[in-house]
Design an enzyme around this catalytic site. Structure first.
Site, short mmCIF file in Angstrom:
data_model
loop_
_atom_site.label_atom_id
_atom_site.label_comp_id
_atom_site.label_asym_id
_atom_site.label_seq_id
_atom_site.Cartn_x
_atom_site.Cartn_y
_atom_site.Cartn_z
N HIS A 92 0.82 -1.21 0.00
CA HIS A 92 0.00 0.00 0.00
C HIS A 92 0.85 1.27 0.00
O HIS A 92 0.34 2.37 -0.14
CB HIS A 92 -0.97 0.00 1.19
CG HIS A 92 -0.33 0.18 2.52
ND1 HIS A 92 -0.03 -0.87 3.36
CD2 HIS A 92 0.06 1.29 3.19
CE1 HIS A 92 0.51 -0.41 4.47
NE2 HIS A 92 0.58 0.90 4.40
N ASP B 188 -0.54 -7.40 0.63
CA ASP B 188 0.06 -6.11 1.00
C ASP B 188 1.58 -6.27 1.01
O ASP B 188 2.21 -6.28 2.07
CB ASP B 188 -0.45 -5.62 2.35
CG ASP B 188 -0.11 -4.14 2.58
OD1 ASP B 188 0.41 -3.50 1.64
OD2 ASP B 188 -0.38 -3.64 3.69
N GLY C 232 3.47 5.56 9.28
CA GLY C 232 4.88 5.67 8.91
C GLY C 232 5.64 4.39 9.16
O GLY C 232 6.71 4.17 8.60
N SER D 156 4.51 1.47 8.31
CA SER D 156 4.15 0.51 7.27
C SER D 156 5.37 0.05 6.49
O SER D 156 6.24 0.85 6.13
CB SER D 156 3.16 1.14 6.29
OG SER D 156 1.86 1.10 6.79
N SER E 287 1.93 -4.18 7.90
CA SER E 287 0.84 -3.77 7.02
C SER E 287 -0.04 -2.72 7.68
O SER E 287 -0.12 -1.59 7.22
CB SER E 287 0.00 -4.99 6.63
OG SER E 287 -1.14 -4.62 5.90
#
Length: 388
Positions: free
Chosen positions: A232, A260, A340, A342, A357
């Site tokens: 993402h 993801d 942030g 991720s 994720s």
């Protein structure tokens, strides 16, 4: 290799910003890095982090790390010993053992000989996975309502668990989803104490690991040719900039929702090293493999916003119902995260586990976080993990 001058004291000399970039400011030279502990001896800082996040004493933390390493080593052989009767496995923190569910009592002795404790249950892993697949298929045809946060196979409960957002049980659409799910197989419904899951990308903030478009995310693991991260965070073809704003690479592949994960191919003077940043909380971790930690094992996460935090593996193969769409085969943890983080690294000891994720909550009040398992990402893109 692009490298920041003056990264925080104590970072490993092996850390190259082509792999994992530290935030911070100042132009003083970094202090000498502490000696790298041997692979069999956990660093004191890692033990301290487990004491803080898991409520363990130092002795309990060290003992648990040894037990979890043994459980990871025993797990593949124990599953083979169970054969078609295999019904999932998990780490029992109370006894320090790997537990394997079996549907045939006659397979229990073989499991014990493989180094695990056997528990006789009704449904095999194959049956439970098939039930979850039927729920997945329904959700593909008709999106799950927002009050459903996700669903996964829980080997300890020997059922498929459907989790609801707190207070969503009376919603008409949720009740309809649950009625259909129960027809798919053995289902248990649980209500989460948190909110709906969300991804942890963030707007651009200066000095953090990498940027694409107007998003900031965290690097997961170095692979030969680049690094893996969350899907993402950027679509295929998107340009990636490093901490200094210079060109770093390009998203070679990306999948979200459904999955993801993403692969960023690096160049422009950036290279990779098998290191996960410890942010001064623990020594930087040298990645030595990607053996999968069982449900119940301790696990730690590194991310560019909240840095280093630890928790437990709560569930595997969960379908997470984000607002953008469902994401499959996720692992749920009790580790907190924030926007942030991720794409950042989940590790168990020195073994890579997956990339961050999303989740719910934050690192002030607590929460839960999901990661996409790294071995799936490596398989999909034909990548080789960069290991020490």
């Amino acid at each position: 290799m692009r490298r920041r001058i003056g990264v925080r004291a104590g970072l490993s000399a092996l850390l190259a910003l082509g792999a994992l970039t530290a935030t911070g400011s100042g132009l003083a030279s970094a202090s000498p890095a502490p000696a790298e502990p041997s692979a069999g001896a956990p660093a004191q800082e890692l033990v301290d982090a487990m004491e803080r996040d898991l409520g363990l004493t130092e002795g309990q933390a060290r003992k648990r790390l040894r037990q979890e390493a043994a459980a990871m080593e025993a797990a593949p052989g124990a599953e083979r010993a169970a054969g078609a009767a295999f019904a999932g496995s998990w780490f029992d923190a109370r006894t320090g053992e790997l537990v394997v569910g079996v549907t045939a009592p006659g397979r229990a002795d073989a499991v014990r000989e493989a180094g695990a404790r056997a528990r006789v249950v009704e449904h095999s892993a194959r049956e439970l996975d098939a039930a979850k697949d039927r729920i997945d298929a329904r959700a593909e045809r008709e999106a799950a309502p927002e009050g459903v946060s996700g669903w996964y196979v829980d080997p300890r409960a020997n059922s498929v668990v459907v989790e609801l957002v707190e207070g969503a049980g009376d919603d008409t659409a949720v009740r309809g989803f649950l009625a259909a799910a129960r027809k798919a197989g053995p289902v248990e419904v649980r209500e989460s104490t948190g909110g709906a899951p969300r991804t942890f990308a963030a707007g651009v903030v200066g000095g953090d690991p990498y940027y694409t478009g107007n998003a900031r995310c965290s690097i997961g693991f170095s692979v030969h040719g680049g690094f893996v991260t969350a899907g993402h965070c950027g679509s295929a073809g998107a340009s990636v900039r490093g901490w200094d704003g210079s060109q770093m690479g390009t998203f070679e592949g990306s999948s979200f929702p459904g999955n993801d994960y993403a692969f960023v191919r690096t160049g422009h003077g950036w290279w990779t090293v098998p290191v996960v940043l410890g942010w001064g909380t623990v020594p930087d971790v040298l990645v030595r493999g990607s053996a999968e930690a069982p449900v119940g094992a301790s696990i730690c996460r590194s991310g560019s916003t909240t840095r280093w935090h630890c928790g437990r593996v709560l569930a595997k193969n969960e379908t997470v119902n984000y607002s953008q769409g469902a994401v499959h085969q996720m692992t749920k943890t009790s580790v907190c995260a924030e926007p942030g983080d991720s794409g950042g690294s989940f590790v168990s000891g020195d073994q890579a586990q997956g990339v961050t994720s999303g989740g719910w909550g934050n690192c002030s009040g607590g929460g839960e976080t999901w990661f996409q398992p790294v071995n799936e990402i490596l398989s999909v893109y034909g990548l080789t993990l960069h290991t020490a």
